[in-house]
Scaffold this motif. Structure first.
Motif, PDB file in Angstrom:
ATOM      1  N   GLY A  47       8.635  16.110   3.517  1.00 41.31           N
ATOM      2  CA  GLY A  47       7.415  15.319   3.591  1.00 41.31           C
ATOM      3  C   GLY A  47       6.241  16.167   4.051  1.00 41.31           C
ATOM      4  O   GLY A  47       5.103  15.970   3.637  1.00 41.31           O
TER       5      GLY A  47
ATOM      6  N   LEU B 269       4.794  18.009   1.221  1.00 42.68           N
ATOM      7  CA  LEU B 269       4.002  17.080   0.417  1.00 42.68           C
ATOM      8  C   LEU B 269       2.648  16.818   1.089  1.00 42.68           C
ATOM      9  O   LEU B 269       1.600  16.814   0.448  1.00 42.68           O
TER      10      LEU B 269
ATOM     11  N   TYR C 135       2.395 -13.340   0.395  1.00 42.77           N
ATOM     12  CA  TYR C 135       2.685 -11.957   0.043  1.00 42.77           C
ATOM     13  C   TYR C 135       4.059 -11.530   0.535  1.00 42.77           C
ATOM     14  O   TYR C 135       4.646 -12.159   1.388  1.00 42.77           O
ATOM     15  N   TRP C 136       4.482 -10.460   0.002  1.00 43.15           N
ATOM     16  CA  TRP C 136       5.820  -9.957   0.299  1.00 43.15           C
ATOM     17  C   TRP C 136       5.729  -8.716   1.162  1.00 43.15           C
ATOM     18  O   TRP C 136       4.823  -7.937   1.023  1.00 43.15           O
ATOM     19  N   GLN C 137       6.738  -8.571   1.970  1.00 46.37           N
ATOM     20  CA  GLN C 137       6.751  -7.333   2.737  1.00 46.37           C
ATOM     21  C   GLN C 137       8.082  -6.622   2.591  1.00 46.37           C
ATOM     22  O   GLN C 137       8.363  -6.024   1.579  1.00 46.37           O
TER      23      GLN C 137
ATOM     24  N   TRP D 198      10.678  -6.850  -0.434  1.00 47.48           N
ATOM     25  CA  TRP D 198      10.343  -6.138  -1.662  1.00 47.48           C
ATOM     26  C   TRP D 198      11.122  -4.830  -1.751  1.00 47.48           C
ATOM     27  O   TRP D 198      11.648  -4.451  -2.785  1.00 47.48           O
ATOM     28  N   GLN D 199      11.155  -4.165  -0.634  1.00 49.72           N
ATOM     29  CA  GLN D 199      11.793  -2.850  -0.642  1.00 49.72           C
ATOM     30  C   GLN D 199      13.316  -2.944  -0.693  1.00 49.72           C
ATOM     31  O   GLN D 199      13.986  -1.966  -0.976  1.00 49.72           O
TER      32      GLN D 199
ATOM     33  N   LYS E 241      14.613  -0.486 -10.020  1.00 45.79           N
ATOM     34  CA  LYS E 241      13.302   0.095  -9.776  1.00 45.79           C
ATOM     35  C   LYS E 241      12.432   0.092 -11.027  1.00 45.79           C
ATOM     36  O   LYS E 241      11.344   0.646 -11.032  1.00 45.79           O
TER      37      LYS E 241
ATOM     38  N   GLU F 266      10.029  -3.878 -10.099  1.00 44.38           N
ATOM     39  CA  GLU F 266      10.464  -4.624  -8.923  1.00 44.38           C
ATOM     40  C   GLU F 266       9.866  -6.022  -8.881  1.00 44.38           C
ATOM     41  O   GLU F 266      10.447  -6.947  -8.383  1.00 44.38           O
TER      42      GLU F 266
ATOM     43  N   GLU G 178       5.140 -14.968   3.496  1.00 47.68           N
ATOM     44  CA  GLU G 178       4.119 -15.698   4.246  1.00 47.68           C
ATOM     45  C   GLU G 178       3.400 -16.630   3.286  1.00 47.68           C
ATOM     46  O   GLU G 178       3.149 -16.301   2.140  1.00 47.68           O
TER      47      GLU G 178
ATOM     48  N   PHE H 105       0.376 -19.836   3.372  1.00 41.26           N
ATOM     49  CA  PHE H 105      -0.418 -20.702   4.211  1.00 41.26           C
ATOM     50  C   PHE H 105      -1.339 -21.589   3.395  1.00 41.26           C
ATOM     51  O   PHE H 105      -1.815 -21.195   2.339  1.00 41.26           O
TER      52      PHE H 105
ATOM     53  N   GLU I 195      -1.009 -10.091  -7.095  1.00 41.85           N
ATOM     54  CA  GLU I 195       0.039  -9.686  -8.008  1.00 41.85           C
ATOM     55  C   GLU I 195       1.048 -10.793  -8.240  1.00 41.85           C
ATOM     56  O   GLU I 195       0.800 -11.935  -7.963  1.00 41.85           O
TER      57      GLU I 195
END
Lengths: 270, 185
Positions: free
Chosen positions: A3, A6, A146-148, A151-152, A157, A160, A208, A210, A238
């Motif tokens: 990393g 990179l 939204y997703w957190q 998702w991962q 892949k 997703e 989440e 609301f 999205e």
């Protein structure tokens, strides 16, 4: 490769890209929420104007204490099938279910009143400030989602978002008895939204969601307009939002069509 | 004063220009260094080093975008300092940033030759070209400028969770991009 390599190699990023990352000057529409709020104001104005002109019947907003009012308001002017009616009634009258979802009496009240959702055991998923903020701006009818982490964690892949969508649909199907061809059988929007969030969380997806609509006067025409405008908002984000497009407009309308309809409505508003 | 005027000032060997540059870009440059090193003292020192380097390099250099030029300079200086073990232990936001970037690569030790670095830089630039301006900005704020998630969220008016999610997706895209170009990731 590490990393650090990179990170170091990024020093050679072309200047033109770095110029782009300079702080942006603020505009009137500082972000999409401000834009949405502005759009909403327009919609509210359009709704009131329409009422003045045509005298459409205004259905009162839901009472936080009155389940019947909530039921009428939630279903709006749309006729429901017996099955959907039964589902909704049983859900609304089953306070134990709500209590299982809510983490406090205040949340329970919110659930009944404005369909503000959270998931048991994790209040961090709930953004009260955001909801309150929208309320103060008046005419709330946004949905956020939204997703957190989930998702991962999903396999695959290639796309997703598609994977996420499929899983989300499947999880709801179990609840409402739909099929992949018709995943939202006669179920009103509020109901589906709630179930989705709960079940997505059960999939270990941090989700989440609301608010939608609070003290917004709803007439038949407003309701139709509202659905379309919601989809305008969804264009900004999205795929997670497309779930709500389906929930709002029905299974027979796909996201692409919903966007087109949204664009039509927007052009009419302008 | 515009970038061009500041560069002209340096070309004319006007020392007062350094003060103006420091006033104009000082906080931006300090922030980059502090994000990477987590040390305001080092950041201040590197700001001075950066100004000195600019003074020495201009002329003959005549950067078109002084802000980017100085940003790159202080970033390089910060990374050099970070690679010093003591600084690395301290770490700043860069520690987390580098950990995230580790997700995109194998973590194996590879020679850091100039060729490899050049190829990697080319691949990164090609990757950035595939991103939308919004995502590119997000990526660079995090992995070039080492900004924290919270500060990015505040900058772009999104939720921290949404920023983290978007970055996660971009990292996956980057990993695929590097794989396709034959990098061992």
């Amino acid at each position: 490769m590490t990393g650090m390599q990179l990170f170091k190699a990024l020093s050679q990023v072309e200047d033109k890209y770095l110029s782009e990352s300079a702080p942006k000057k603020r505009t009137v529409f500082r972000n999409k929420w401000v834009f949405l709020a502005a759009s909403l104001s327009l919609v509210v104005l359009a709704g009131f104007t329409a009422k003045l002109i045509s005298g459409w019947e205004i259905i009162p907003p839901p009472s936080q204490e009155n389940g019947d009012a909530l039921l009428r308001w939630t279903t709006g002017p749309y006729p429901l099938s017996e099955k959907a009616q039964a589902l909704l009634e049983s859900h609304l009258s089953d306070h134990e279910t709500w209590e299982n979802i809510a983490t406090s009496p205040e949340e329970l009240e919110a659930l009944m009143g404005i369909h503000l959702l959270t998931v048991q055991g994790d209040t961090s998923l709930l953004d009260w400030d955001c909801a309150a903020e929208r309320k103060e701006e008046g005419g709330i009818l946004l949905w956020g989602h939204y997703w957190q982490q989930g998702w991962q964690q999903l396999p695959g892949k290639d796309d997703e978002r598609e994977v996420q969508w499929t899983i989300a649909v499947s999880s709801v199907l179990d609840t409402v008895g739909g099929t992949k061809e018709q995943p939202w059988p006669d179920v009103p929007e509020g109901y589906l939204s709630i179930r989705q969030t709960v079940h997505l969380d059960a999939l270990n997806t941090e989700a989440e969601m609301f608010f939608y609509a609070s003290d917004f006067p709803v007439s038949n025409a407003d309701m139709e307009l509202r659905h379309n405008v919601i989809n305008c908002f969804l264009v900004y984000d999205e795929i997670a939002y497309s779930i709500h497009i389906r929930a709002a407009l029905g299974a027979e309308i796909d996201a692409g069509e919903a966007f087109e309809r949204a664009a039509d409505v927007l052009s009419q508003l302008r | 004063m515009t970038d061009r005027e500041m560069v002209q000032g340096l070309l004319a060997r006007n020392e007062a220009t350094l003060h103006i540059i420091s006033k104009t870009y000082g906080s931006y440059l300090r922030r980059i260094a502090d994000n990477i090193l987590n040390s305001p003292e080092d950041a201040e020192e590197l700001l001075n080093d950066t100004l000195l380097k600019a003074w020495e390099a201009i002329p003959p250099a005549e950067p078109e975008n002084l802000r980017v030029y100085l940003g790159k300079t202080i970033r390089n200086l910060s990374i050099n300092l970070l690679r010093n073990q003591a600084a690395a232990k301290r770490g700043g936001e860069s520690r987390q940033v580098i950990e995230e970037l580790n997700e995109c690569v194998s973590g194996g030790i590879e020679p850091e030759g100039a060729l490899q670095e050049k190829e990697l830089a080319e691949a990164l630039n090609a990757f950035l070209a595939t991103l939308s301006p919004e995502k590119r900005r997000l990526f660079l704020l995090r992995y070039w400028q080492a900004e924290s998630i919270d500060s990015i969220a505040s900058e772009i008016h999104k939720r921290p969770g949404a920023v983290a999610m978007a970055l996660s997706r971009i990292r996956k895209q980057l990993k695929r991009h590097l794989e396709e170009r034959g990098f061992e990731v």
